[in-house]
Scaffold this motif. Structure first.
Motif, PDB file in Angstrom:
ATOM      1  N   SER A  13       0.819  -1.209   0.000  1.00  0.00           N
ATOM      2  CA  SER A  13       0.000   0.000   0.000  1.00  0.00           C
ATOM      3  C   SER A  13       0.857   1.265   0.000  1.00  0.00           C
ATOM      4  O   SER A  13       0.528   2.246  -0.673  1.00  0.00           O
ATOM      5  CB  SER A  13      -0.950   0.016   1.189  1.00  0.00           C
ATOM      6  OG  SER A  13      -0.237   0.027   2.406  1.00  0.00           O
ATOM      7  N   TYR A  38      -5.664   6.449   4.358  1.00  0.00           N
ATOM      8  CA  TYR A  38      -6.940   6.246   5.069  1.00  0.00           C
ATOM      9  C   TYR A  38      -7.991   5.628   4.136  1.00  0.00           C
ATOM     10  O   TYR A  38      -8.713   4.709   4.523  1.00  0.00           O
ATOM     11  CB  TYR A  38      -7.484   7.565   5.635  1.00  0.00           C
ATOM     12  CG  TYR A  38      -6.807   8.008   6.911  1.00  0.00           C
ATOM     13  CD1 TYR A  38      -6.669   7.147   7.992  1.00  0.00           C
ATOM     14  CD2 TYR A  38      -6.341   9.319   7.033  1.00  0.00           C
ATOM     15  CE1 TYR A  38      -6.058   7.571   9.158  1.00  0.00           C
ATOM     16  CE2 TYR A  38      -5.731   9.740   8.193  1.00  0.00           C
ATOM     17  CZ  TYR A  38      -5.593   8.861   9.256  1.00  0.00           C
ATOM     18  OH  TYR A  38      -4.990   9.284  10.405  1.00  0.00           O
ATOM     19  N   TYR A  40      -7.404   3.880   1.447  1.00  0.00           N
ATOM     20  CA  TYR A  40      -6.981   2.507   1.155  1.00  0.00           C
ATOM     21  C   TYR A  40      -7.403   1.566   2.288  1.00  0.00           C
ATOM     22  O   TYR A  40      -7.906   0.472   2.052  1.00  0.00           O
ATOM     23  CB  TYR A  40      -5.464   2.465   0.959  1.00  0.00           C
ATOM     24  CG  TYR A  40      -4.922   1.103   0.614  1.00  0.00           C
ATOM     25  CD1 TYR A  40      -4.949   0.638  -0.688  1.00  0.00           C
ATOM     26  CD2 TYR A  40      -4.392   0.259   1.600  1.00  0.00           C
ATOM     27  CE1 TYR A  40      -4.461  -0.621  -1.024  1.00  0.00           C
ATOM     28  CE2 TYR A  40      -3.911  -0.998   1.284  1.00  0.00           C
ATOM     29  CZ  TYR A  40      -3.943  -1.434  -0.024  1.00  0.00           C
ATOM     30  OH  TYR A  40      -3.464  -2.673  -0.348  1.00  0.00           O
ATOM     31  N   ARG A  41      -7.215   2.005   3.529  1.00  0.00           N
ATOM     32  CA  ARG A  41      -7.619   1.192   4.682  1.00  0.00           C
ATOM     33  C   ARG A  41      -9.128   0.951   4.691  1.00  0.00           C
ATOM     34  O   ARG A  41      -9.583  -0.166   4.924  1.00  0.00           O
ATOM     35  CB  ARG A  41      -7.193   1.879   5.982  1.00  0.00           C
ATOM     36  CG  ARG A  41      -7.573   1.047   7.222  1.00  0.00           C
ATOM     37  CD  ARG A  41      -7.461   1.800   8.495  1.00  0.00           C
ATOM     38  NE  ARG A  41      -8.412   2.914   8.455  1.00  0.00           N
ATOM     39  CZ  ARG A  41      -8.414   3.924   9.300  1.00  0.00           C
ATOM     40  NH1 ARG A  41      -7.514   3.996  10.244  1.00  0.00           N
ATOM     41  NH2 ARG A  41      -9.301   4.883   9.210  1.00  0.00           N
ATOM     42  N   ASP A  42      -9.910   1.996   4.431  1.00  0.00           N
ATOM     43  CA  ASP A  42     -11.368   1.852   4.409  1.00  0.00           C
ATOM     44  C   ASP A  42     -11.816   0.863   3.331  1.00  0.00           C
ATOM     45  O   ASP A  42     -12.681   0.012   3.573  1.00  0.00           O
ATOM     46  CB  ASP A  42     -12.043   3.208   4.188  1.00  0.00           C
ATOM     47  CG  ASP A  42     -11.862   4.153   5.366  1.00  0.00           C
ATOM     48  OD1 ASP A  42     -11.532   3.669   6.479  1.00  0.00           O
ATOM     49  OD2 ASP A  42     -12.051   5.368   5.176  1.00  0.00           O
ATOM     50  N   THR A  44      -9.975  -1.533   1.969  1.00  0.00           N
ATOM     51  CA  THR A  44      -9.513  -2.870   2.345  1.00  0.00           C
ATOM     52  C   THR A  44     -10.413  -3.483   3.413  1.00  0.00           C
ATOM     53  O   THR A  44     -10.769  -4.663   3.323  1.00  0.00           O
ATOM     54  CB  THR A  44      -8.056  -2.806   2.851  1.00  0.00           C
ATOM     55  OG1 THR A  44      -7.249  -2.190   1.850  1.00  0.00           O
ATOM     56  CG2 THR A  44      -7.517  -4.174   3.162  1.00  0.00           C
ATOM     57  N   ASN A  45     -10.795  -2.679   4.412  1.00  0.00           N
ATOM     58  CA  ASN A  45     -11.705  -3.183   5.463  1.00  0.00           C
ATOM     59  C   ASN A  45     -13.063  -3.564   4.886  1.00  0.00           C
ATOM     60  O   ASN A  45     -13.642  -4.591   5.270  1.00  0.00           O
ATOM     61  CB  ASN A  45     -11.876  -2.138   6.566  1.00  0.00           C
ATOM     62  CG  ASN A  45     -10.630  -1.993   7.422  1.00  0.00           C
ATOM     63  OD1 ASN A  45      -9.746  -2.837   7.398  1.00  0.00           O
ATOM     64  ND2 ASN A  45     -10.559  -0.898   8.166  1.00  0.00           N
ATOM     65  N   ALA A  46     -13.584  -2.754   3.967  1.00  0.00           N
ATOM     66  CA  ALA A  46     -14.875  -3.059   3.349  1.00  0.00           C
ATOM     67  C   ALA A  46     -14.784  -4.343   2.529  1.00  0.00           C
ATOM     68  O   ALA A  46     -15.711  -5.171   2.557  1.00  0.00           O
ATOM     69  CB  ALA A  46     -15.317  -1.894   2.469  1.00  0.00           C
ATOM     70  N   GLU A  47     -13.699  -4.539   1.806  1.00  0.00           N
ATOM     71  CA  GLU A  47     -13.522  -5.762   1.028  1.00  0.00           C
ATOM     72  C   GLU A  47     -13.449  -6.990   1.934  1.00  0.00           C
ATOM     73  O   GLU A  47     -14.039  -8.030   1.645  1.00  0.00           O
ATOM     74  CB  GLU A  47     -12.263  -5.676   0.155  1.00  0.00           C
ATOM     75  CG  GLU A  47     -12.382  -4.729  -1.010  1.00  0.00           C
ATOM     76  CD  GLU A  47     -11.072  -4.549  -1.765  1.00  0.00           C
ATOM     77  OE1 GLU A  47     -10.017  -5.046  -1.291  1.00  0.00           O
ATOM     78  OE2 GLU A  47     -11.103  -3.898  -2.822  1.00  0.00           O
ATOM     79  N   GLU A  48     -12.730  -6.859   3.042  1.00  0.00           N
ATOM     80  CA  GLU A  48     -12.614  -7.970   3.990  1.00  0.00           C
ATOM     81  C   GLU A  48     -13.980  -8.302   4.601  1.00  0.00           C
ATOM     82  O   GLU A  48     -14.345  -9.475   4.735  1.00  0.00           O
ATOM     83  CB  GLU A  48     -11.612  -7.635   5.097  1.00  0.00           C
ATOM     84  CG  GLU A  48     -11.442  -8.728   6.135  1.00  0.00           C
ATOM     85  CD  GLU A  48     -10.893 -10.016   5.545  1.00  0.00           C
ATOM     86  OE1 GLU A  48     -11.210 -11.078   6.123  1.00  0.00           O
ATOM     87  OE2 GLU A  48     -10.168  -9.982   4.539  1.00  0.00           O
ATOM     88  N   LYS A  49     -14.735  -7.262   4.943  1.00  0.00           N
ATOM     89  CA  LYS A  49     -16.064  -7.475   5.506  1.00  0.00           C
ATOM     90  C   LYS A  49     -16.964  -8.160   4.480  1.00  0.00           C
ATOM     91  O   LYS A  49     -17.717  -9.078   4.826  1.00  0.00           O
ATOM     92  CB  LYS A  49     -16.670  -6.130   5.927  1.00  0.00           C
ATOM     93  CG  LYS A  49     -17.990  -6.251   6.627  1.00  0.00           C
ATOM     94  CD  LYS A  49     -18.499  -4.904   7.084  1.00  0.00           C
ATOM     95  CE  LYS A  49     -19.837  -5.033   7.759  1.00  0.00           C
ATOM     96  NZ  LYS A  49     -20.381  -3.739   8.176  1.00  0.00           N
ATOM     97  N   GLN A  52     -16.051 -11.814   4.289  1.00  0.00           N
ATOM     98  CA  GLN A  52     -16.564 -12.552   5.441  1.00  0.00           C
ATOM     99  C   GLN A  52     -18.069 -12.792   5.321  1.00  0.00           C
ATOM    100  O   GLN A  52     -18.556 -13.886   5.632  1.00  0.00           O
ATOM    101  CB  GLN A  52     -16.269 -11.800   6.737  1.00  0.00           C
ATOM    102  CG  GLN A  52     -14.814 -11.809   7.131  1.00  0.00           C
ATOM    103  CD  GLN A  52     -14.545 -10.965   8.366  1.00  0.00           C
ATOM    104  OE1 GLN A  52     -15.415 -10.244   8.843  1.00  0.00           O
ATOM    105  NE2 GLN A  52     -13.321 -11.052   8.883  1.00  0.00           N
TER     106      GLN A  52
END
Length: 139
Positions: A13, A38, A40-42, A44-49, A52
């Protein structure tokens, strides 16, 4: 030592972010870099969620399909058992109707009914109690 830390924490990243800063050339590159990281983190977190949730939905769907198959198997077994019972009843019914035992049983029932009707007792008095011998207890 700092490069190992940066690679561990930021990975690819940071490389992507610095390449973006170099291509855009914003007036405040540090602020741009911070906002990019920031974002990129958002993302990435949305993709991970999302991954899941998809995995959970897949598990629930698999479980639902399995339960549906089990319910179908139970229904088929119940139908097979019912068919066997119906077949047995169909086989036994003609035998019972054609046998000579049924009229004989009905003929034997009449004397028993007459005997039972002949035995009358007084209301509230048991015939069993009248026939039992009485004991006298002494102390």
């Amino acid at each position: 030592m700092e490069t190992a830390y940066l690679k561990k924490c930021f990975g690819n990243s940071l490389t992507q972010a610095l390449a973006e800063v170099a291509s855009v050339r914003p007036s405040d590159p540090i602020e741009y870099l911070a906002h990019w990281l920031y974002h990129y983190r958002d993302v990435t977190n949305a993709e991970e969620k999302t991954r899941q949730e998809e995995a959970q939905l897949k598990e629930e769907n698999d479980r639902s399909l399995k339960e549906g198959r089990m319910a179908e198997m139970v229904k088929q077994e119940e139908e097979q058992i019912q068919q066997r019972c119906d077949k047995c009843h169909q086989e036994l019914l003609p035998e019972a109707l054609s046998s000579n035992k049924t009229p004989a049983l009905q003929k034997d029932k009449a004397p028993l009914e007459k005997e039972t009707m002949g035995q009358t007792s007084q209301p509230g008095v048991s015939s069993v109690a009248a026939e039992m011998p009485q004991r006298v207890f002494t102390s």
